[in-house]
Design a protein around this motif. Structure first.
Motif, PDB file in Angstrom:
ATOM      1  N   GLU A 193      -8.145  -1.406  -9.889  1.00 46.58           N
ATOM      2  CA  GLU A 193      -6.946   0.311  -8.656  1.00 46.58           C
ATOM      3  C   GLU A 193      -7.142   0.890  -7.723  1.00 46.58           C
ATOM      4  O   GLU A 193      -6.331   1.056  -6.736  1.00 46.58           O
ATOM      5  CB  GLU A 193      -6.949   0.844 -10.046  1.00 46.58           C
ATOM      6  CG  GLU A 193      -5.697   0.916 -11.462  1.00 46.58           C
ATOM      7  CD  GLU A 193      -5.822   1.953 -12.731  1.00 46.58           C
ATOM      8  OE1 GLU A 193      -4.951   2.480 -12.555  1.00 46.58           O
ATOM      9  OE2 GLU A 193      -7.157   2.296 -13.045  1.00 46.58           O
ATOM     10  N   ARG A 194      -8.561   0.884  -7.864  1.00 49.87           N
ATOM     11  CA  ARG A 194      -9.210   1.989  -6.655  1.00 49.87           C
ATOM     12  C   ARG A 194      -9.055   0.447  -5.410  1.00 49.87           C
ATOM     13  O   ARG A 194      -8.525   1.135  -3.675  1.00 49.87           O
ATOM     14  CB  ARG A 194     -10.728   1.900  -6.424  1.00 49.87           C
ATOM     15  CG  ARG A 194     -10.986   3.023  -7.214  1.00 49.87           C
ATOM     16  CD  ARG A 194     -11.943   3.809  -7.620  1.00 49.87           C
ATOM     17  NE  ARG A 194     -12.389   4.397  -8.520  1.00 49.87           N
ATOM     18  CZ  ARG A 194     -13.041   4.592  -9.690  1.00 49.87           C
ATOM     19  NH1 ARG A 194     -12.814   3.497 -10.108  1.00 49.87           N
ATOM     20  NH2 ARG A 194     -13.330   6.042 -10.100  1.00 49.87           N
ATOM     21  N   ALA A 195      -9.321  -0.871  -5.526  1.00 52.95           N
ATOM     22  CA  ALA A 195      -9.015  -1.732  -4.827  1.00 52.95           C
ATOM     23  C   ALA A 195      -7.380  -1.514  -3.656  1.00 52.95           C
ATOM     24  O   ALA A 195      -7.203  -1.930  -2.830  1.00 52.95           O
ATOM     25  CB  ALA A 195      -8.997  -2.817  -4.612  1.00 52.95           C
ATOM     26  N   ALA A 196      -6.216  -1.326  -5.219  1.00 52.91           N
ATOM     27  CA  ALA A 196      -5.067  -1.486  -4.488  1.00 52.91           C
ATOM     28  C   ALA A 196      -4.764  -0.266  -3.296  1.00 52.91           C
ATOM     29  O   ALA A 196      -4.210  -0.542  -2.304  1.00 52.91           O
ATOM     30  CB  ALA A 196      -4.233  -1.306  -5.750  1.00 52.91           C
ATOM     31  N   LEU A 197      -5.554   0.590  -3.940  1.00 46.27           N
ATOM     32  CA  LEU A 197      -5.144   2.585  -2.649  1.00 46.27           C
ATOM     33  C   LEU A 197      -5.716   2.238  -1.726  1.00 46.27           C
ATOM     34  O   LEU A 197      -5.035   2.520  -0.959  1.00 46.27           O
ATOM     35  CB  LEU A 197      -5.538   3.449  -3.967  1.00 46.27           C
ATOM     36  CG  LEU A 197      -4.235   3.514  -5.491  1.00 46.27           C
ATOM     37  CD1 LEU A 197      -5.533   4.325  -6.403  1.00 46.27           C
ATOM     38  CD2 LEU A 197      -3.516   3.710  -5.097  1.00 46.27           C
ATOM     39  N   ILE A 198      -6.877   1.149  -2.085  1.00 48.54           N
ATOM     40  CA  ILE A 198      -7.217   1.610  -0.565  1.00 48.54           C
ATOM     41  C   ILE A 198      -5.906   0.422   0.656  1.00 48.54           C
ATOM     42  O   ILE A 198      -6.438   0.669   1.535  1.00 48.54           O
ATOM     43  CB  ILE A 198      -8.834   1.331  -0.811  1.00 48.54           C
ATOM     44  CG1 ILE A 198      -9.735   1.543  -1.149  1.00 48.54           C
ATOM     45  CG2 ILE A 198      -9.682   0.561   1.379  1.00 48.54           C
ATOM     46  CD1 ILE A 198     -10.624   1.745  -1.573  1.00 48.54           C
ATOM     47  N   LEU A 199      -6.477  -0.674  -0.227  1.00 49.86           N
ATOM     48  CA  LEU A 199      -5.414  -1.783   1.178  1.00 49.86           C
ATOM     49  C   LEU A 199      -4.331  -0.896   1.067  1.00 49.86           C
ATOM     50  O   LEU A 199      -4.024  -1.445   2.006  1.00 49.86           O
ATOM     51  CB  LEU A 199      -5.522  -2.726  -0.110  1.00 49.86           C
ATOM     52  CG  LEU A 199      -6.510  -3.463  -0.110  1.00 49.86           C
ATOM     53  CD1 LEU A 199      -6.987  -5.121  -0.434  1.00 49.86           C
ATOM     54  CD2 LEU A 199      -7.801  -4.078   1.804  1.00 49.86           C
ATOM     55  N   ASP A 200      -3.643  -0.458   0.203  1.00 45.89           N
ATOM     56  CA  ASP A 200      -2.382   0.029   1.078  1.00 45.89           C
ATOM     57  C   ASP A 200      -3.237   1.070   1.524  1.00 45.89           C
ATOM     58  O   ASP A 200      -1.301   1.247   2.248  1.00 45.89           O
ATOM     59  CB  ASP A 200      -1.475   0.569  -0.972  1.00 45.89           C
ATOM     60  CG  ASP A 200      -1.058  -0.192  -2.080  1.00 45.89           C
ATOM     61  OD1 ASP A 200      -1.152  -1.609  -0.863  1.00 45.89           O
ATOM     62  OD2 ASP A 200      -0.917   0.182  -2.764  1.00 45.89           O
TER      63      ASP A 200
END
Length: 325
Positions: A193-200
């Motif tokens: 989840e955190r990775a997705a938010l960072i890359l978004d």
């Protein structure tokens, strides 16, 4: 010291250089010992002074994201090397790595991993987390000072889609460190989840434009609390330049690898192509330049830099293999 430990582990894993690890055994032990001493308040996270990490003209201080994410990786690498060269405290290094990752996720990440709990559009409500770990999946106690710092961050910032670049004694940086956040993904500190938010967030604020990838977003402006007079040294660290929002191909390589690690292969291929055009389409004597202006894309710094070329090759290998080396 952290990169030295990581490098020995990479040489052992990929090239089977166990002889080198054994020959350097005492140096590896001393390197990790020196690193441990940088945890001056013994809360698990390393502390550093301004301009003391790779960003040698940036006001990172206290518990710096970049340094502590590398610490997680180096601790795991040390544990792997312990099996080769009989290093002391190998199992303790794994336990400490888990502690550091937990601290980063509870201090440098503000708010819940994803916007699933909200009391208004775009305003996620932080889950309650006490020093005893209630509401945090049984996380380890933070201690009084870190708990006060955590509550301050939640009260002032509410939520951010990236790890904060640094936190110190009741103070913090509030901008996105692209390298530190990319490394958090690559070392597994950031969950899915955190990775997705960072890359978004990287995509939303276009950190890959005009050149992959800008060091921080947004740049620090004169008059802001993180601005320093030494940023003007040689006109180097002005907004959109050098580490203050300048674009570095070696950071672009880490972003590509982070995209691959998160399963975003199509986007990783696009960014790699942009990196290739930047690094290779220049005159030969300007290829693999050090850094570029963050708005104009103009080559600045020094050409033919090994880290720019090395991270291009690393990013290319990650895309070809479908996983980061």
């Amino acid at each position: 010291n952290l990169w030295s430990i990581l490098t020995h582990a990479a040489l052992a894993r990929h090239f089977e250089r166990h002889d080198l690890v054994r020959r350097h055994r005492d140096a590896i032990v001393r390197a990790m010992g020196w690193v441990h001493y940088q945890d001056s308040d013994e809360d698990g996270l390393l502390e550093g002074q301004e301009a003391a990490d790779w960003a040698d003209l940036l006001s990172n201080r206290g518990k710096v994201l970049y340094t502590n994410v590398l610490y997680v990786g180096a601790l795991r690498a040390y544990a792997a090397l312990a099996e080769i060269a009989d290093l002391p405290d190998g199992s303790a290094a794994l336990e400490r790595a888990a502690l550091v990752a937990d601290r980063l996720n509870r201090i440098h990440w503000v708010g819940p991993p994803g916007p699933s709990v909200s009391d208004g559009p775009g305003r996620p409500t932080p889950e309650p987390t006490t020093a005893e770990g209630e509401g945090s999946g049984g996380a380890r106690p933070l201690g009084d000072e870190l708990e006060r710092l955590r509550r301050l961050l939640v009260a002032e910032l509410w939520w951010r889609p990236y790890y904060l670049p640094w936190v110190a004694f009741r103070d913090f940086g509030d901008w996105c460190d692209v390298l530190g956040n990319s490394l958090a993904i690559l070392f597994g500190v950031a969950d899915e989840e955190r990775a997705a938010l960072i890359l978004d967030h990287f995509r939303a604020v276009e950190v890959m434009s005009p050149v992959p990838a800008r060091a921080i977003h947004p740049p620090i402006q004169p008059g802001e609390k993180d601005w320093r007079p030494y940023f003007r040294q040689g006109n180097l660290n002005l907004p959109d330049q050098y580490q203050n929002g300048g674009a570095w191909p070696f950071i672009g390589g880490f972003v590509v690898a982070a995209l691959v690690a998160a399963g975003r292969l199509d986007e990783a291929r696009r960014v790699l192509q942009e990196l290739a055009v930047t690094a290779l389409a220049e005159p030969a004597d300007r290829s693999f330049n050090e850094w570029y202006h963050g708005r104009t894309g103009r080559p600045m710094g020094k050409p033919q830099q090994a880290w720019s070329a090395a991270m291009f090759l690393y990013a290319r290998r990650a895309v070809l293999d479908g996983r980061p080396p």
